[in-house]
Write a protein that holds these residues in place. Structure first.
Motif, mmCIF file in Angstrom:
data_model
loop_
_atom_site.group_PDB
_atom_site.id
_atom_site.type_symbol
_atom_site.label_atom_id
_atom_site.label_comp_id
_atom_site.label_asym_id
_atom_site.label_seq_id
_atom_site.Cartn_x
_atom_site.Cartn_y
_atom_site.Cartn_z
ATOM 1 N N THR A 107 0.993 -1.174 0.081
ATOM 2 C CA THR A 107 -0.076 -0.183 0.106
ATOM 3 C C THR A 107 0.858 1.346 -0.068
ATOM 4 O O THR A 107 0.384 2.217 0.713
ATOM 5 C CB THR A 107 -0.894 -0.153 1.098
ATOM 6 N N HIS A 108 2.028 1.172 -0.714
ATOM 7 C CA HIS A 108 2.936 2.431 -0.668
ATOM 8 C C HIS A 108 2.450 3.638 -1.592
ATOM 9 O O HIS A 108 1.667 3.191 -2.326
ATOM 10 C CB HIS A 108 4.397 2.014 -0.998
ATOM 11 N N SER A 109 2.865 4.657 -1.482
ATOM 12 C CA SER A 109 2.333 5.838 -2.061
ATOM 13 C C SER A 109 2.815 5.737 -3.580
ATOM 14 O O SER A 109 4.112 6.015 -3.720
ATOM 15 C CB SER A 109 2.655 7.124 -1.265
ATOM 16 N N ARG A 110 2.017 5.549 -4.471
ATOM 17 C CA ARG A 110 2.330 5.468 -5.932
ATOM 18 C C ARG A 110 2.923 6.695 -6.488
ATOM 19 O O ARG A 110 4.052 6.564 -7.187
ATOM 20 C CB ARG A 110 1.373 4.884 -6.780
ATOM 21 N N PRO A 111 2.196 7.679 -6.147
ATOM 22 C CA PRO A 111 2.794 9.070 -6.732
ATOM 23 C C PRO A 111 4.015 9.698 -6.172
ATOM 24 O O PRO A 111 5.023 9.884 -6.995
ATOM 25 C CB PRO A 111 1.733 10.171 -6.360
ATOM 26 N N LEU A 112 4.169 9.270 -4.709
ATOM 27 C CA LEU A 112 5.427 9.584 -4.272
ATOM 28 C C LEU A 112 6.780 8.862 -4.952
ATOM 29 O O LEU A 112 7.692 9.029 -5.023
ATOM 30 C CB LEU A 112 5.615 9.415 -2.656
ATOM 31 N N ARG A 114 6.715 7.299 -7.843
ATOM 32 C CA ARG A 114 7.020 7.843 -9.153
ATOM 33 C C ARG A 114 7.776 8.939 -8.928
ATOM 34 O O ARG A 114 8.833 8.891 -9.957
ATOM 35 C CB ARG A 114 5.631 8.147 -9.821
ATOM 36 N N GLU A 115 7.817 9.855 -8.300
ATOM 37 C CA GLU A 115 8.507 11.097 -8.475
ATOM 38 C C GLU A 115 9.854 10.453 -7.901
ATOM 39 O O GLU A 115 10.922 11.224 -8.366
ATOM 40 C CB GLU A 115 8.014 12.164 -7.201
ATOM 41 N N GLU A 156 12.846 4.088 -0.590
ATOM 42 C CA GLU A 156 11.678 4.208 0.197
ATOM 43 C C GLU A 156 11.326 3.009 0.850
ATOM 44 O O GLU A 156 10.651 3.151 1.822
ATOM 45 C CB GLU A 156 10.626 4.145 -1.074
ATOM 46 N N SER A 160 10.358 4.042 4.807
ATOM 47 C CA SER A 160 9.439 3.567 5.430
ATOM 48 C C SER A 160 9.048 2.303 6.085
ATOM 49 O O SER A 160 8.142 1.758 6.613
ATOM 50 C CB SER A 160 8.012 3.508 4.325
ATOM 51 N N ASN A 162 9.525 -0.768 5.036
ATOM 52 C CA ASN A 162 8.768 -1.523 4.370
ATOM 53 C C ASN A 162 9.451 -2.739 3.383
ATOM 54 O O ASN A 162 10.143 -2.516 2.455
ATOM 55 C CB ASN A 162 7.761 -0.836 3.029
ATOM 56 N N LEU A 267 -1.662 2.297 -9.916
ATOM 57 C CA LEU A 267 -2.480 2.457 -8.858
ATOM 58 C C LEU A 267 -3.317 1.047 -8.642
ATOM 59 O O LEU A 267 -3.724 0.381 -9.559
ATOM 60 C CB LEU A 267 -3.385 3.675 -9.266
#
Length: 273
Positions: A107-112, A114-115, A156, A160, A162, A267
């Motif tokens: 459930t990691h942040s995809r938009p983050l 990607r950047e 990441e 996080s 993870n 997503l």
């Protein structure tokens, strides 16, 4: 009758030790006096050379992995007489093993992410071209695409805590996909978005930072940085270049290409109610 005397052999003149001998002699004394630490340091130096060697082949990865495990196993033995150091290292190894085998979160942040992938790709701008390379000393276009995703996943995953992302990063490191394999989906790690007759005309509304493209002739890959900018490298370029579709006249932008996205950047689909 006295036997004739044998001629004496002339003693060879002792040569003065050369510069190389003068440098190696202290190392030989250290090796003989402290064989354990000397062998561990030699192994660590060899591991460092394997890690910074630009070409990323499966054999070099296997050697690096075996050597890293051997060095990790030998470190507590070197400090066995110091109980607190010994138990501290064993506790650290246990913690890392438990972290590595935890299920992790998808459930990691995809938009983050990607950047972060785009930023990792951009950091290699200006890096010299090296066939089959995949680090800051030299890389090719496939190594550039893999390295951007690998760096972002590891950073990441550590930030996080993870383990899922950390394991994905290790899988990217082990993969060694070439351009043709990237264009075929990298063994399921990437998904095809669509084909464009000219990369310059690719629909920016369908692209996100971190996506990548593979030219139709499977000779070159390009990473998307966002804002109509791509990054790539080739033997003709000699180094990694950022290409702006509005200004650049690079021939790669005029060729047909397949656009792809890493699986971990999609997503998640909403669950049916």
């Amino acid at each position: 009758m006295a036997s004739p005397r044998k001629p004496r052999k002339r003693a060879k003149a002792r040569r003065k030790p050369g510069v190389w001998r003068a440098l190696v002699a202290p190392l030989e004394r250290i090796w003989a006096r402290w064989p354990g630490p000397s062998r561990w340091i030699a192994g660590a130096l060899l591991l460092g050379l394997l890690l910074i060697y630009p070409p990323g082949h499966r054999l070099t990865r296997l050697c690096s992995l075996v050597l890293a495990l051997a060095l990790a196993a030998g470190l507590p033995w070197l400090f066995w007489r110091w109980r607190w150091v010994r138990w501290g290292l064993l506790a650290l190894y246990t913690t890392l093993l438990v972290f590595w085998f935890l299920p992790g979160r998808q459930t990691h942040s995809r938009p983050l992410l990607r950047e972060q992938t785009a930023q990792a790709l951009a950091r290699y701008e200006g890096t010299r071209f090296f066939r089959s390379g995949e680090n800051g000393l030299g890389l090719d276009s496939a190594g550039l695409i893999r390295r951007g995703a690998l760096d972002a996943l590891m950073a990441e995953g550590v930030r996080s805590l993870n383990p899922y992302l950390a394991r994905e990063s290790a899988a990217f490191w082990w993969s060694a996909w070439n351009v043709a394999q990237l264009g075929s989906g990298a063994g399921g790690a990437a998904r095809r978005l669509h084909r464009t007759p000219r990369l310059r005309e690719a629909d920016a509304g369908l692209l996100y930072p971190g996506d990548f493209a593979v030219l139709e002739d499977k000779t070159q890959a390009l990473g998307y940085l966002g804002g109509g900018r791509w990054i790539t490298t080739s033997s003709a370029d000699g180094r990694a270049l950022v290409l702006d579709v509005a200004q650049s006249t690079h021939p790669a932008l005029e060729q047909p290409a397949t656009l792809l996205r890493w699986r971990h950047l999609f997503l998640p689909r909403p669950k049916a109610r």
